[in-house]
Write a protein that holds these residues in place. Structure first.
Motif, PDB file in Angstrom:
ATOM      1  N   VAL A 237      -4.294  -4.634   4.328  1.00  0.00           N
ATOM      2  CA  VAL A 237      -4.021  -3.643   5.371  1.00  0.00           C
ATOM      3  C   VAL A 237      -5.354  -3.223   5.982  1.00  0.00           C
ATOM      4  CG1 VAL A 237      -3.177  -1.312   5.834  1.00  0.00           C
ATOM      5  CG2 VAL A 237      -1.899  -2.819   4.299  1.00  0.00           C
ATOM      6  N   ILE A 238      -5.437  -3.269   7.318  1.00  0.00           N
ATOM      7  CA  ILE A 238      -6.661  -2.893   8.019  1.00  0.00           C
ATOM      8  C   ILE A 238      -6.451  -1.528   8.665  1.00  0.00           C
ATOM      9  CG2 ILE A 238      -8.383  -3.611   9.705  1.00  0.00           C
ATOM     10  CD1 ILE A 238      -7.885  -5.616   7.418  1.00  0.00           C
ATOM     11  N   LEU A 239      -7.301  -0.580   8.326  1.00  0.00           N
ATOM     12  CA  LEU A 239      -7.153   0.780   8.831  1.00  0.00           C
ATOM     13  C   LEU A 239      -7.933   0.996  10.125  1.00  0.00           C
ATOM     14  CD1 LEU A 239      -7.532   2.929   5.572  1.00  0.00           C
ATOM     15  CD2 LEU A 239      -5.448   1.962   6.570  1.00  0.00           C
ATOM     16  N   THR A 240      -7.384   1.851  10.963  1.00  0.00           N
ATOM     17  CA  THR A 240      -8.145   2.334  12.114  1.00  0.00           C
ATOM     18  C   THR A 240      -9.164   3.353  11.607  1.00  0.00           C
ATOM     19  OG1 THR A 240      -6.624   4.182  12.492  1.00  0.00           O
ATOM     20  CG2 THR A 240      -6.101   2.074  13.580  1.00  0.00           C
ATOM     21  N   ASP A 241     -10.062   3.779  12.479  1.00  0.00           N
ATOM     22  CA  ASP A 241     -11.029   4.807  12.082  1.00  0.00           C
ATOM     23  C   ASP A 241     -10.315   6.061  11.614  1.00  0.00           C
ATOM     24  OD1 ASP A 241     -13.050   3.076  12.770  1.00  0.00           O
ATOM     25  OD2 ASP A 241     -13.486   4.040  14.702  1.00  0.00           O
ATOM     26  N   GLU A 242      -9.260   6.423  12.327  1.00  0.00           N
ATOM     27  CA  GLU A 242      -8.489   7.619  11.963  1.00  0.00           C
ATOM     28  C   GLU A 242      -7.822   7.437  10.604  1.00  0.00           C
ATOM     29  OE1 GLU A 242      -4.926  10.485  13.787  1.00  0.00           O
ATOM     30  OE2 GLU A 242      -5.225   8.451  14.573  1.00  0.00           O
ATOM     31  N   GLY A 243      -7.269   6.255  10.383  1.00  0.00           N
ATOM     32  CA  GLY A 243      -6.617   5.985   9.105  1.00  0.00           C
ATOM     33  C   GLY A 243      -7.597   6.016   7.948  1.00  0.00           C
ATOM     34  N   ALA A 244      -8.791   5.453   8.147  1.00  0.00           N
ATOM     35  CA  ALA A 244      -9.811   5.458   7.098  1.00  0.00           C
ATOM     36  C   ALA A 244     -10.252   6.871   6.768  1.00  0.00           C
ATOM     37  CB  ALA A 244     -11.000   4.615   7.535  1.00  0.00           C
ATOM     38  N   GLU A 245     -10.415   7.688   7.798  1.00  0.00           N
ATOM     39  CA  GLU A 245     -10.839   9.084   7.588  1.00  0.00           C
ATOM     40  C   GLU A 245      -9.792   9.834   6.776  1.00  0.00           C
ATOM     41  OE1 GLU A 245     -10.888  13.244   7.992  1.00  0.00           O
ATOM     42  OE2 GLU A 245      -9.430  12.042   9.122  1.00  0.00           O
ATOM     43  N   ARG A 246      -8.527   9.542   7.049  1.00  0.00           N
ATOM     44  CA  ARG A 246      -7.453  10.241   6.337  1.00  0.00           C
ATOM     45  C   ARG A 246      -7.363   9.804   4.872  1.00  0.00           C
ATOM     46  NH1 ARG A 246      -3.673  13.123   8.921  1.00  0.00           N
ATOM     47  NH2 ARG A 246      -2.116  12.613   7.321  1.00  0.00           N
ATOM     48  N   ILE A 247      -7.415   8.491   4.634  1.00  0.00           N
ATOM     49  CA  ILE A 247      -7.169   8.024   3.261  1.00  0.00           C
ATOM     50  C   ILE A 247      -8.334   8.342   2.326  1.00  0.00           C
ATOM     51  CG2 ILE A 247      -8.083   5.652   3.267  1.00  0.00           C
ATOM     52  CD1 ILE A 247      -5.266   4.878   2.048  1.00  0.00           C
ATOM     53  N   VAL A 248      -9.560   8.399   2.835  1.00  0.00           N
ATOM     54  CA  VAL A 248     -10.694   8.710   1.953  1.00  0.00           C
ATOM     55  C   VAL A 248     -10.651  10.161   1.467  1.00  0.00           C
ATOM     56  CG1 VAL A 248     -12.226   6.941   2.879  1.00  0.00           C
ATOM     57  CG2 VAL A 248     -12.244   9.239   3.883  1.00  0.00           C
ATOM     58  N   ARG A 249      -9.903  10.997   2.168  1.00  0.00           N
ATOM     59  CA  ARG A 249      -9.734  12.383   1.685  1.00  0.00           C
ATOM     60  C   ARG A 249      -8.358  12.594   1.053  1.00  0.00           C
ATOM     61  NH1 ARG A 249      -7.058  15.423   5.753  1.00  0.00           N
ATOM     62  NH2 ARG A 249      -7.135  14.473   7.834  1.00  0.00           N
ATOM     63  N   GLY A 250      -7.653  11.481   0.802  1.00  0.00           N
ATOM     64  CA  GLY A 250      -6.408  11.553   0.048  1.00  0.00           C
ATOM     65  C   GLY A 250      -5.171  11.843   0.855  1.00  0.00           C
ATOM     66  N   ALA A 251      -5.286  11.841   2.187  1.00  0.00           N
ATOM     67  CA  ALA A 251      -4.134  12.123   3.037  1.00  0.00           C
ATOM     68  C   ALA A 251      -3.332  10.850   3.298  1.00  0.00           C
ATOM     69  CB  ALA A 251      -4.592  12.738   4.355  1.00  0.00           C
ATOM     70  N   VAL A 252      -2.057  11.015   3.653  1.00  0.00           N
ATOM     71  CA  VAL A 252      -1.213   9.873   3.966  1.00  0.00           C
ATOM     72  C   VAL A 252      -1.680   9.212   5.261  1.00  0.00           C
ATOM     73  CG1 VAL A 252       0.458  11.320   5.224  1.00  0.00           C
ATOM     74  CG2 VAL A 252       1.173   9.102   4.314  1.00  0.00           C
ATOM     75  N   VAL A 253      -1.563   7.875   5.293  1.00  0.00           N
ATOM     76  CA  VAL A 253      -1.875   7.115   6.500  1.00  0.00           C
ATOM     77  C   VAL A 253      -0.557   6.617   7.091  1.00  0.00           C
ATOM     78  CG1 VAL A 253      -2.968   5.018   7.387  1.00  0.00           C
ATOM     79  CG2 VAL A 253      -4.139   6.408   5.669  1.00  0.00           C
ATOM     80  N   PHE A 254      -0.375   6.808   8.384  1.00  0.00           N
ATOM     81  CA  PHE A 254       0.863   6.427   9.044  1.00  0.00           C
ATOM     82  C   PHE A 254       0.772   4.987   9.555  1.00  0.00           C
ATOM     83  CE2 PHE A 254       0.442  11.058   9.426  1.00  0.00           C
ATOM     84  CZ  PHE A 254       1.602  11.440   8.768  1.00  0.00           C
ATOM     85  N   PRO A 255       1.923   4.333   9.766  1.00  0.00           N
ATOM     86  CA  PRO A 255       1.928   2.918  10.172  1.00  0.00           C
ATOM     87  C   PRO A 255       1.063   2.613  11.386  1.00  0.00           C
ATOM     88  CG  PRO A 255       4.130   3.591   9.526  1.00  0.00           C
ATOM     89  CD  PRO A 255       3.287   4.841   9.504  1.00  0.00           C
ATOM     90  N   ARG A 256       0.979   3.518  12.356  1.00  0.00           N
ATOM     91  CA  ARG A 256       0.170   3.254  13.553  1.00  0.00           C
ATOM     92  C   ARG A 256      -1.319   3.174  13.239  1.00  0.00           C
ATOM     93  NH1 ARG A 256       1.360   8.725  13.754  1.00  0.00           N
ATOM     94  NH2 ARG A 256      -0.469  10.103  13.983  1.00  0.00           N
ATOM     95  N   GLN A 257      -1.698   3.673  12.045  1.00  0.00           N
ATOM     96  CA  GLN A 257      -3.109   3.682  11.636  1.00  0.00           C
ATOM     97  C   GLN A 257      -3.422   2.580  10.624  1.00  0.00           C
ATOM     98  OE1 GLN A 257      -2.722   7.550   9.995  1.00  0.00           O
ATOM     99  NE2 GLN A 257      -3.249   8.647  11.889  1.00  0.00           N
ATOM    100  N   ALA A 258      -2.445   1.718  10.349  1.00  0.00           N
ATOM    101  CA  ALA A 258      -2.607   0.716   9.285  1.00  0.00           C
ATOM    102  C   ALA A 258      -2.008  -0.617   9.713  1.00  0.00           C
ATOM    103  CB  ALA A 258      -1.941   1.203   8.000  1.00  0.00           C
ATOM    104  N   GLN A 259      -2.847  -1.488  10.230  1.00  0.00           N
ATOM    105  CA  GLN A 259      -2.391  -2.815  10.649  1.00  0.00           C
ATOM    106  C   GLN A 259      -2.017  -3.666   9.431  1.00  0.00           C
ATOM    107  OE1 GLN A 259      -5.304  -5.009  12.906  1.00  0.00           O
ATOM    108  NE2 GLN A 259      -4.249  -6.958  12.600  1.00  0.00           N
ATOM    109  N   GLY A 260      -0.827  -4.285   9.465  1.00  0.00           N
ATOM    110  CA  GLY A 260      -0.379  -5.131   8.365  1.00  0.00           C
ATOM    111  C   GLY A 260       0.311  -4.376   7.248  1.00  0.00           C
ATOM    112  N   LEU A 261       0.676  -3.107   7.476  1.00  0.00           N
ATOM    113  CA  LEU A 261       1.325  -2.305   6.434  1.00  0.00           C
ATOM    114  C   LEU A 261       2.673  -2.921   6.066  1.00  0.00           C
ATOM    115  CD1 LEU A 261       1.027   0.404   4.828  1.00  0.00           C
ATOM    116  CD2 LEU A 261       2.561   1.400   6.552  1.00  0.00           C
ATOM    117  N   PRO A 262       2.893  -3.252   4.773  1.00  0.00           N
ATOM    118  CA  PRO A 262       4.182  -3.819   4.364  1.00  0.00           C
ATOM    119  C   PRO A 262       5.318  -2.825   4.598  1.00  0.00           C
ATOM    120  CG  PRO A 262       2.529  -4.099   2.644  1.00  0.00           C
ATOM    121  CD  PRO A 262       1.950  -3.154   3.647  1.00  0.00           C
ATOM    122  N   GLU A 263       6.450  -3.333   4.988  1.00  0.00           N
ATOM    123  CA  GLU A 263       7.617  -2.472   5.222  1.00  0.00           C
ATOM    124  C   GLU A 263       8.499  -2.460   3.980  1.00  0.00           C
ATOM    125  OE1 GLU A 263       9.596  -3.599   8.793  1.00  0.00           O
ATOM    126  OE2 GLU A 263       7.794  -3.396  10.040  1.00  0.00           O
TER     127      GLU A 263
END
Length: 307
Positions: free
Chosen positions: A244-270
């Motif tokens: 899964v490849i994160l956007t900048d926004e997604g990376a910022e969220r996950i490094v602080r333990g927040a949920v990452v939404f599908p629009r912020q995570a390319q290749g997210l399994p469904e």
């Protein structure tokens, strides 16, 4: 400790020499690498040689994943003998003169394929009532051991000398399988007896024996400053997990333990509960897990960090 040494991080594949315990290998590498942040993924008996993944730096948090993966072995066995350790290092308990032909050995061996129960040997690190079995065995005590679920995924007779009553077999087994117990049970099923006289771990998960290193190679790499080149990245342990490849926004969220939404995570399994390798900017960050959100839909959460 110098800066270069403190930054050593990754998976070092060692070809464990005979006579060393897995802990011996870690102890020796601790001295060579000048770090205490080191561990192994999957115990090998002193008699055995072969693939021992060693985890250094933040990668130590991945050791449990390696221990849980399937392993491949080539085991040498001798018929007509039973020892208290189920290998040639033990004390002989019984002998048998029964002759066995190759066809019979292959027929009996085929019966050990698939999911089954296995009683761990007394000479093992398994704990019963808080005590390691080998501590009890060394005192001459034997206790009842609960059988454990194992799976023998592949099993074949590689060689067999009917006259010498010696042979070798290849097996692919699940976590917690004792190959020497498999050999011992094989001998009993033949109406004879059997002990393991050699064992080589040829693969651990995705890691093969031909990619393993020796102590001499590690020492040379430390001397010339190329030690990091010998270590595999932590994500090499998870080749079957989707990336899964994160956007900048997604990376910022996950490094602080927040949920990452599908629009912020390319290749997210469904698929709910799916595990995946998480990257940002070409760098492996962690293992993530897909979970269902309270308000519906799926999101990516931190599953395991390796920093």
């Amino acid at each position: 400790m110098n800066r270069a040494t403190s930054e050593i991080n990754g998976i070092l594949l060692m070809n464990k020499p005979q006579g060393f315990t897995s802990h011996d290998v870690v102890a020796k590498l601790r001295g060579i690498l000048h770090t205490r942040k080191i561990g192994h993924g999957g115990t090998l008996d002193p008699l055995a040689t072969g693939v021992l993944p060693v985890f250094v730096g933040g990668a130590t948090k991945a050791a449990d994943f390696a221990a849980a993966q399937d392993k491949e072995y080539v085991a040498g066995f001798t018929l007509g003998l039973c020892t208290d350790t189920q290998d040639v290092t033990g004390r002989t308990l019984r002998t048998s003169e029964k002759k066995v032909c190759r066809a019979e050995a292959e027929r009996v061996l085929a019966g050990f394929l698939g999911p089954q129960k296995q009683v761990p040997p007394m000479y093992s690190a398994v704990k019963v009532n808080g005590r390691k079995l080998y501590d009890l065995a060394r005192k001459g005590k034997e206790v009842e051991r609960p059988a454990r679920d194992i799976n023998v995924c592949a099993l074949e007779l590689l060689a067999f000398d009917e006259t010498a009553r010696r042979g070798s077999l290849r097996c692919v087994v699940s976590k917690g399988t004792y190959v020497r117990t498999l050999v011992s049970d094989f001998g009993e099923a033949l109406g004879s007896l059997a002990v393991m006289h050699s064992l080589v771990r040829t693969r651990a998960g995705a890691y093969a024996l031909e990619n393993c290193r020796t102590f001499d190679e590690v020492e040379r790499a430390m001397d010339d400053g190329s030690i990091q080149d010998l270590l595999l990245p932590t994500d090499s342990l998870f080749p079957d997990f989707p990336a899964v490849i994160l956007t900048d926004e997604g990376a910022e969220r996950i490094v602080r333990g927040a949920v990452v939404f599908p629009r912020q995570a390319q290749g997210l399994p469904e698929q709910e509960n799916a595990l995946c390798r998480v990257y940002h900017g070409g760098r492996f960050l962690m293992l993530g897990q897909v979970r269902r959100l309270d308000k519906g839909g799926l999101g990516l959460f931190v599953y395991k960090n390796f920093r």
